[in-house]
Motif scaffolding. Structure first.
Motif, PDB file in Angstrom:
ATOM      1  N   GLN A 110       0.720  -1.271  -0.044  1.00  0.00           N
ATOM      2  CA  GLN A 110      -0.138  -0.039   0.095  1.00  0.00           C
ATOM      3  C   GLN A 110       0.877   1.382  -0.228  1.00  0.00           C
ATOM      4  N   SER A 111       0.935   2.008  -0.889  1.00  0.00           N
ATOM      5  CA  SER A 111       1.625   3.234  -1.272  1.00  0.00           C
ATOM      6  C   SER A 111       0.815   4.391  -0.606  1.00  0.00           C
TER       7      SER A 111
ATOM      8  N   GLY B 146      -1.694   6.802   0.133  1.00  0.00           N
ATOM      9  CA  GLY B 146      -2.830   7.534  -0.261  1.00  0.00           C
ATOM     10  C   GLY B 146      -3.572   6.484  -1.322  1.00  0.00           C
ATOM     11  N   GLN B 147      -3.022   5.350  -1.560  1.00  0.00           N
ATOM     12  CA  GLN B 147      -3.598   4.500  -2.452  1.00  0.00           C
ATOM     13  C   GLN B 147      -4.118   3.047  -1.723  1.00  0.00           C
ATOM     14  N   GLY B 148      -4.806   2.456  -2.696  1.00  0.00           N
ATOM     15  CA  GLY B 148      -5.180   1.103  -2.344  1.00  0.00           C
ATOM     16  C   GLY B 148      -4.297   0.112  -2.040  1.00  0.00           C
TER      17      GLY B 148
ATOM     18  N   GLN C  70      -2.137  -3.240  -3.354  1.00  0.00           N
ATOM     19  CA  GLN C  70      -1.747  -3.845  -4.739  1.00  0.00           C
ATOM     20  C   GLN C  70      -1.190  -5.140  -4.421  1.00  0.00           C
TER      21      GLN C  70
ATOM     22  N   GLN D  64     -10.662  -2.078 -12.934  1.00  0.00           N
ATOM     23  CA  GLN D  64     -10.381  -1.192 -11.634  1.00  0.00           C
ATOM     24  C   GLN D  64     -11.794  -1.303 -10.682  1.00  0.00           C
TER      25      GLN D  64
ATOM     26  N   ARG E 135     -13.431   9.732  -1.942  1.00  0.00           N
ATOM     27  CA  ARG E 135     -12.280   9.565  -1.301  1.00  0.00           C
ATOM     28  C   ARG E 135     -12.296  10.090   0.187  1.00  0.00           C
TER      29      ARG E 135
ATOM     30  N   SER F  10      -9.258   2.364  -4.231  1.00  0.00           N
ATOM     31  CA  SER F  10      -8.188   3.532  -3.571  1.00  0.00           C
ATOM     32  C   SER F  10      -8.537   3.887  -2.386  1.00  0.00           C
TER      33      SER F  10
END
Lengths: 114, 113
Positions: free
Chosen positions: A38-39, A41-43, A45, B3, B9, B106
């Motif tokens: 998880q980077s 601010g990202q979901g 992967q 996606q 968000r 996200s």
């Protein structure tokens, strides 16, 4: 009940150095194991997964992991870390295949020093 | 592009005001799931759905509702949000056969004041 332990909350390595992130699981049956990244601010992967077969699995971005049943471990490795690898890494085990439920570890935050 | 799309968000709301977080996937996946992420706890499953009109509780379902009227959509509903539902929420989808793990959205950062 199943559980996943990531003993290292935070790890700092220098760019170019090797990396190993530890993961131990507790699960009665043959586990399905995953590593996610998880980077900020990202979901999440998917990096790699182990279901059966060869106990050394290759993933994306140059990562690999080795399943060791005798040690109940699934450690993630990378021979040479890049600055872009700085992120949080989660190990997970599929505890309930019927509901596709993953049990996650609490994560390891990787910091990469230049 | 394959996606999972979540909206919004970011969301700040007040205690008791009903809200919905939307989730949509374009991969024709059968399984969909909601997770919440809290510091030191990793991700925990809230609800999941095996297909249209088939939903069930995960590990932490209290205070949440879901519906699956269409295959692509899986909204998360908080009928009366409370501060302990302040969290980072992730929607995810997966194949029904030959599971290869989840594809995650996200995230939605929810703050309940």
């Amino acid at each position: 009940a199943q559980s996943v332990t990531q003993p290292d909350i935070h790890i700092t390595v220098s760019e170019g150095a090797s990396l190993e992130l530890r993961c131990n699981y507790s699960y009665g049956a043959t586990p399905y194991l995953f590593w996610y990244v998880q980077s900020p601010g990202q979901g999440l992967q998917l990096l790699l997964k182990y279901f059966s077969g060869d106990t050394l699995v290759q993933g994306i971005k140059g990562f690999e992991a080795e399943f060791k049943r005798s040690q109940s471990s699934f450690n993630l490795r990378k021979p040479s870390v890049h600055w872009s690898d700085a992120a949080e890494y989660f190990c997970a085990v599929a505890a309930h295949m019927g509901r596709r439920a993953l049990t996650f570890g609490s994560g390891t935050r990787l910091q990469v020093q230049p | 592009e394959a996606q999972v799309t979540q909206n919004p968000r970011y969301l700040i709301t007040v205690t008791g005001k009903k809200l919905t977080v939307t989730c949509s996937q374009n991969m024709n996946h059968e399984y969909m799931s909601w997770y919440r992420q809290d510091p030191g706890l990793g991700l925990r499953q809230i609800y999941y759905s095996m297909n249209v009109e088939v939903t069930d509780k995960g590990d932490v379902p209290e205070g949440y509702k879901v519906s699956r009227k269409e295959k692509r959509n899986f909204p998360l509903i908080l009928e009366s949000p409370s501060p302990n539902q302040t969290s980072l929420y992730f929607c995810a989808s997966a194949l029904g056969q030959g599971w290869n793990g989840y594809t995650f959205g996200s995230g939605t950062r929810l703050t309940v004041v």
